[in-house]
Scaffold this active site. Sequence first.
Site, PDB file in Angstrom:
ATOM      1  CG  ASN A 153      33.158  91.565  18.992  1.00  0.00           C
ATOM      2  OD1 ASN A 153      34.155  92.445  19.151  1.00  0.00           O
ATOM      3  ND2 ASN A 153      32.506  91.650  18.216  1.00  0.00           N
ATOM      4  CB  CYS A 328      26.231  95.465  15.994  1.00  0.00           C
ATOM      5  SG  CYS A 328      26.444  95.751  18.203  1.00  0.00           S
TER       6      CYS A 328
HETATM    7  C1  LIG Z   1      27.733  91.516  22.954  1.00  0.00           C
HETATM    8  C2  LIG Z   1      29.408  92.161  22.885  1.00  0.00           C
HETATM    9  C3  LIG Z   1      28.796  93.481  23.918  1.00  0.00           C
HETATM   10  C4  LIG Z   1      27.880  94.428  24.337  1.00  0.00           C
HETATM   11  O1  LIG Z   1      26.833  93.551  25.009  1.00  0.00           O
HETATM   12  P1  LIG Z   1      25.023  93.670  24.826  1.00  0.00           P
HETATM   13  O2  LIG Z   1      24.654  92.874  26.522  1.00  0.00           O
HETATM   14  O3  LIG Z   1      25.043  92.842  23.753  1.00  0.00           O
HETATM   15  O4  LIG Z   1      24.678  94.754  25.068  1.00  0.00           O
HETATM   16  C5  LIG Z   1      30.511  94.283  23.934  1.00  0.00           C
HETATM   17  N1  LIG Z   1      31.276  94.138  24.051  1.00  0.00           N
HETATM   18  C6  LIG Z   1      31.303  92.140  23.063  1.00  0.00           C
HETATM   19  C7  LIG Z   1      32.667  91.829  22.821  1.00  0.00           C
HETATM   20  C8  LIG Z   1      30.230  91.687  22.936  1.00  0.00           C
HETATM   21  O5  LIG Z   1      31.068  90.709  22.101  1.00  0.00           O
END
Ligand SMILES: *Cc1c(COP(=O)(O)O)cnc(C)c1O
Length: 394
Positions: A153, A328
């Site tokens: 991400n 986060c």
């Molecule tokens: C956004 C994200 C998550 C978390 O997903 P949420 O629905 O926001 O809890 C987990 N893993 C990756 C790679 C992400 O980009």
Amino acid sequence: MSMSVYLDNNATTSLKKEVLDAMLPYYTEHYGNASSKFYAIGRTAEQAVYRFRETVANAIGAKVNEIYFTGSGCEADNWAIKGIANAYKSKGNHIITTQVEHHAVLGSCEFLEKNGYEVTYLPVDEFGRVNPADVEAAITEKTILITVMTANNEIGTIQPIREISEIAKEHKIIFHTDAVQAIGHMKVDVHELGVDMLSISAHKFHGPKGVGALYIKNGVRISNLIHGGGQERGKRAATENVAGIAGMAKAIELATAHLDENMAAMQDKRDKLIKGIMERIPYCRLNGPADETRLCNNVNFSFQYVEGESILMMLDMKGIAASSGSACASGSLDPSHVLLAIGLPHEIAHGSLRLSVGEDTTDEEVAYVLEALPPIIERLRMMSPLYEEVLKKN
Ligand SMILES: *Cc1c(COP(=O)(O)O)cnc(C)c1O
């Protein structure tokens, strides 16, 4: 000229109009509880959830009874890891993951470490890629789970999931992948990837926030994370979020139907941003791969002699929404664990900027950002004593 430009699509995406339209009836006339089978309005909800489960299953090549809805991508990751750790604890206590996972995975692994499990956090190369040979070398007779994300991400690295899944199969170890960033940005098929479990989250592909899913291949044993009622075939209690599930189904249907054209559009904007930044701004570094193993919508740069947070503040004043790492992690002053894992020194990791484009990002927006960013970097560098030294030397 002032514009409002959203370039943080790796953090969340806009909710599509078609998606909202698909959701609304389940907030209004079809408000029944999907577990109330003794009257019509309950059955309507139950049947709808079944159809939406089919849609999600079809989109990733799974069977309908292999899809379990969750309250988020984080929950799907937590469940996959803690659920396998608990179900297979008589077999072993060792988990293999990487240093560049999302905090949902890292946090779950750290929690398990405090509870008697052992976790190997594999290093990655300078582009953020994990070496499948390292995965194989880390396997012990106690290994019960391998979890490696499909795509990162922060810097967009697509991992060699197929190769890792072959190793996992050979050693009969369960393999989970966090594919939250992959849906809508690359082809995702659970059989092609060869995974046993896969996490997704609707709000990363123009669906609603607060709804995700975990694919669990038939035959994989997993303990519950959420206990209570018998929803999701007894594996995940909580009244079904029917409207959210409707939104996720519509969003994944649209994302898969238009995948090729969307990918091409995003890649075009991504490459214009990368090329434009490299041409206009000295002392910068592209983080993540520059080949086909880069997510089609991710741009991540480090700029020497500046602070990522300051860039974000000045971009915000120009109406541009971006990120300096994962959402986060922002709010803390530690540099991103991903940037440190690819070998960046702290001071360079601090000066990082992620621009993640969406299917609707326009050339005009890209041009606006390419005009706004260079003077911002230059202005911030002028405040840096280090940069002053560099200028003197040249
Ligand atoms: C956004 C994200 C998550 C978390 O997903 P949420 O629905 O926001 O809890 C987990 N893993 C990756 C790679 C992400 O980009």
